[in-house]
Design a protein around this motif. Structure first.
Motif, PDB file in Angstrom:
ATOM      1  N   SER A   1       0.823  -1.220   0.000  1.00 37.06           N
ATOM      2  CA  SER A   1       0.000   0.000   0.000  1.00 37.06           C
ATOM      3  C   SER A   1       0.856   1.268   0.000  1.00 37.06           C
ATOM      4  O   SER A   1       0.352   2.359  -0.293  1.00 37.06           O
ATOM      5  N   ALA A   2       2.120   1.121   0.349  1.00 36.56           N
ATOM      6  CA  ALA A   2       3.016   2.288   0.396  1.00 36.56           C
ATOM      7  C   ALA A   2       3.544   2.563  -1.003  1.00 36.56           C
ATOM      8  O   ALA A   2       4.629   2.145  -1.376  1.00 36.56           O
ATOM      9  N   CYS A   3       2.767   3.264  -1.794  1.00 29.15           N
ATOM     10  CA  CYS A   3       3.146   3.548  -3.168  1.00 29.15           C
ATOM     11  C   CYS A   3       2.678   4.946  -3.528  1.00 29.15           C
ATOM     12  O   CYS A   3       1.532   5.324  -3.248  1.00 29.15           O
ATOM     13  N   SER A   4       3.563   5.693  -4.133  1.00 27.10           N
ATOM     14  CA  SER A   4       3.218   7.037  -4.589  1.00 27.10           C
ATOM     15  C   SER A   4       3.558   7.164  -6.061  1.00 27.10           C
ATOM     16  O   SER A   4       4.569   6.647  -6.517  1.00 27.10           O
ATOM     17  N   GLY A   5       2.716   7.825  -6.784  1.00 28.52           N
ATOM     18  CA  GLY A   5       2.932   7.977  -8.218  1.00 28.52           C
ATOM     19  C   GLY A   5       2.408   6.769  -8.975  1.00 28.52           C
ATOM     20  O   GLY A   5       1.577   6.002  -8.485  1.00 28.52           O
ATOM     21  N   ASP A   6       2.902   6.604 -10.173  1.00 27.87           N
ATOM     22  CA  ASP A   6       2.465   5.522 -11.050  1.00 27.87           C
ATOM     23  C   ASP A   6       3.379   4.322 -10.823  1.00 27.87           C
ATOM     24  O   ASP A   6       4.365   4.126 -11.532  1.00 27.87           O
ATOM     25  N   CYS A   7       3.028   3.489  -9.828  1.00 32.33           N
ATOM     26  CA  CYS A   7       3.922   2.403  -9.419  1.00 32.33           C
ATOM     27  C   CYS A   7       3.805   1.198 -10.344  1.00 32.33           C
ATOM     28  O   CYS A   7       2.853   1.053 -11.095  1.00 32.33           O
ATOM     29  N   GLY A   8       4.773   0.336 -10.208  1.00 30.14           N
ATOM     30  CA  GLY A   8       4.803  -0.905 -10.970  1.00 30.14           C
ATOM     31  C   GLY A   8       6.216  -1.202 -11.429  1.00 30.14           C
ATOM     32  O   GLY A   8       6.900  -0.334 -11.983  1.00 30.14           O
ATOM     33  N   ILE A   9       6.659  -2.428 -11.196  1.00 29.10           N
ATOM     34  CA  ILE A   9       8.011  -2.817 -11.580  1.00 29.10           C
ATOM     35  C   ILE A   9       8.016  -4.292 -11.947  1.00 29.10           C
ATOM     36  O   ILE A   9       7.245  -5.091 -11.404  1.00 29.10           O
TER      37      ILE A   9
ATOM     38  N   SER B   1       7.304   8.495 -15.746  1.00 29.96           N
ATOM     39  CA  SER B   1       6.661   9.220 -14.655  1.00 29.96           C
ATOM     40  C   SER B   1       7.541   9.159 -13.409  1.00 29.96           C
ATOM     41  O   SER B   1       8.609   8.539 -13.413  1.00 29.96           O
ATOM     42  N   ILE B   2       7.076   9.824 -12.362  1.00 28.97           N
ATOM     43  CA  ILE B   2       7.749   9.740 -11.069  1.00 28.97           C
ATOM     44  C   ILE B   2       7.023   8.678 -10.242  1.00 28.97           C
ATOM     45  O   ILE B   2       5.795   8.714 -10.121  1.00 28.97           O
ATOM     46  N   SER B   3       7.769   7.730  -9.717  1.00 29.99           N
ATOM     47  CA  SER B   3       7.155   6.690  -8.899  1.00 29.99           C
ATOM     48  C   SER B   3       8.084   6.290  -7.773  1.00 29.99           C
ATOM     49  O   SER B   3       9.308   6.356  -7.909  1.00 29.99           O
ATOM     50  N   SER B   4       7.487   5.892  -6.682  1.00 27.25           N
ATOM     51  CA  SER B   4       8.235   5.414  -5.528  1.00 27.25           C
ATOM     52  C   SER B   4       7.338   4.438  -4.782  1.00 27.25           C
ATOM     53  O   SER B   4       6.203   4.780  -4.437  1.00 27.25           O
ATOM     54  N   GLY B   5       7.822   3.225  -4.562  1.00 26.32           N
ATOM     55  CA  GLY B   5       6.964   2.241  -3.925  1.00 26.32           C
ATOM     56  C   GLY B   5       7.731   1.159  -3.204  1.00 26.32           C
ATOM     57  O   GLY B   5       8.904   0.887  -3.498  1.00 26.32           O
ATOM     58  N   LEU B   6       7.029   0.543  -2.243  1.00 23.25           N
ATOM     59  CA  LEU B   6       7.549  -0.609  -1.524  1.00 23.25           C
ATOM     60  C   LEU B   6       6.930  -1.869  -2.111  1.00 23.25           C
ATOM     61  O   LEU B   6       5.741  -1.899  -2.436  1.00 23.25           O
ATOM     62  N   TYR B   7       7.738  -2.945  -2.198  1.00 25.54           N
ATOM     63  CA  TYR B   7       7.286  -4.190  -2.803  1.00 25.54           C
ATOM     64  C   TYR B   7       7.746  -5.378  -1.957  1.00 25.54           C
ATOM     65  O   TYR B   7       8.857  -5.362  -1.406  1.00 25.54           O
TER      66      TYR B   7
END
Length: 215
Positions: free
Chosen positions: A44-52, A87-93
């Motif tokens: 749930s800790a995701c900002s921006g357009d996440c995905g990797i 885009s700018i993205s930052s997320g936990l996975y």
């Protein structure tokens, strides 16, 4: 005499052939990355357009060890690509890596952990991986055992792809492979070699009867 001078060499040759046939080395260990997997689940800790997306950088790796305690290091074995690099993205996975060994027999090991990946329009990117359990031991039916160790990784690079994750593999137990059996060395081989040597020697010892001199 020539034969008795050659006798030690013939005995040594016969013994060497027999020992080479009975010798057995340690196995080759192979990781098949086409059967292995990397599962990535965003939290749930995701900002921006996440995905990797994660893929292995190699299709397979084979290694051998000379003695217990020897190590092999696999460098940057996982490649990460941002799904939306513009885009700018930052997320936990959450990450789960399952490695499948296909040699000397089929075994597998799983490592789980967490990661943080971020990119700034695909211009610069960074990734951090931390593992719940860094080491997992793999016991093979063949008798050998390896320790597979995942190291905490940090990567910063220009672009939208990252290559991370060093894996350290250490030999804990090495069991020799069984000696090949399709073409066993006959037990009588040393005697055969000695007999051939004796025949050659006797042939050279035959006396040639000289022709009578012309009158």
């Amino acid at each position: 005499m020539t034969f008795f001078r050659l006798l030690p060499a013939l005995v040594f040759l016969a013994s060497s052939i027999s020992m080479q046939a009975q010798a057995a080395g340690y196995p080759t260990f192979t990781i098949d990355f086409t059967q292995s997997s990397v599962d990535v689940t965003p939290t749930s800790a995701c900002s921006g357009d996440c995905g990797i997306t994660a893929t292995f950088a190699e299709s397979s790796v084979s290694m051998q060890f000379d003695r217990v305690g020897d190590r092999h290091r696999l460098r940057d074995i996982i490649e990460w690509s941002f799904d939306n690099a513009s885009s700018i993205s930052s997320g936990l996975y959450d990450v789960a890596v399952n490695l499948v060994f296909t040699s000397p027999d089929v075994q597998s090991t799983t490592h789980t952990g967490t990661s943080h990946f971020a990119t700034f329009y695909g211009i610069v990117s960074q990734g951090i991986l931390s593992w719940d359990r860094r080491r997992a031991d793999v016991a093979f039916d063949q008798g050998s055992e390896l320790a597979v160790m995942f190291q905490t990784s940090y990567e910063f690079a220009f672009g939208s792809t990252l290559n991370t994750q060093d894996i350290l593999i250490q030999a804990l137990t090495l069991a020799p492979m069984e000696a090949p059996s399709p073409a066993p060395v006959p037990p009588a081989l040393p005697i055969m070699i000695l007999a051939i040597g004796a025949m050659v020697y006797m042939g050279r010892r035959q006396v040639t009867i000289p022709r009578p001199a012309a009158a």
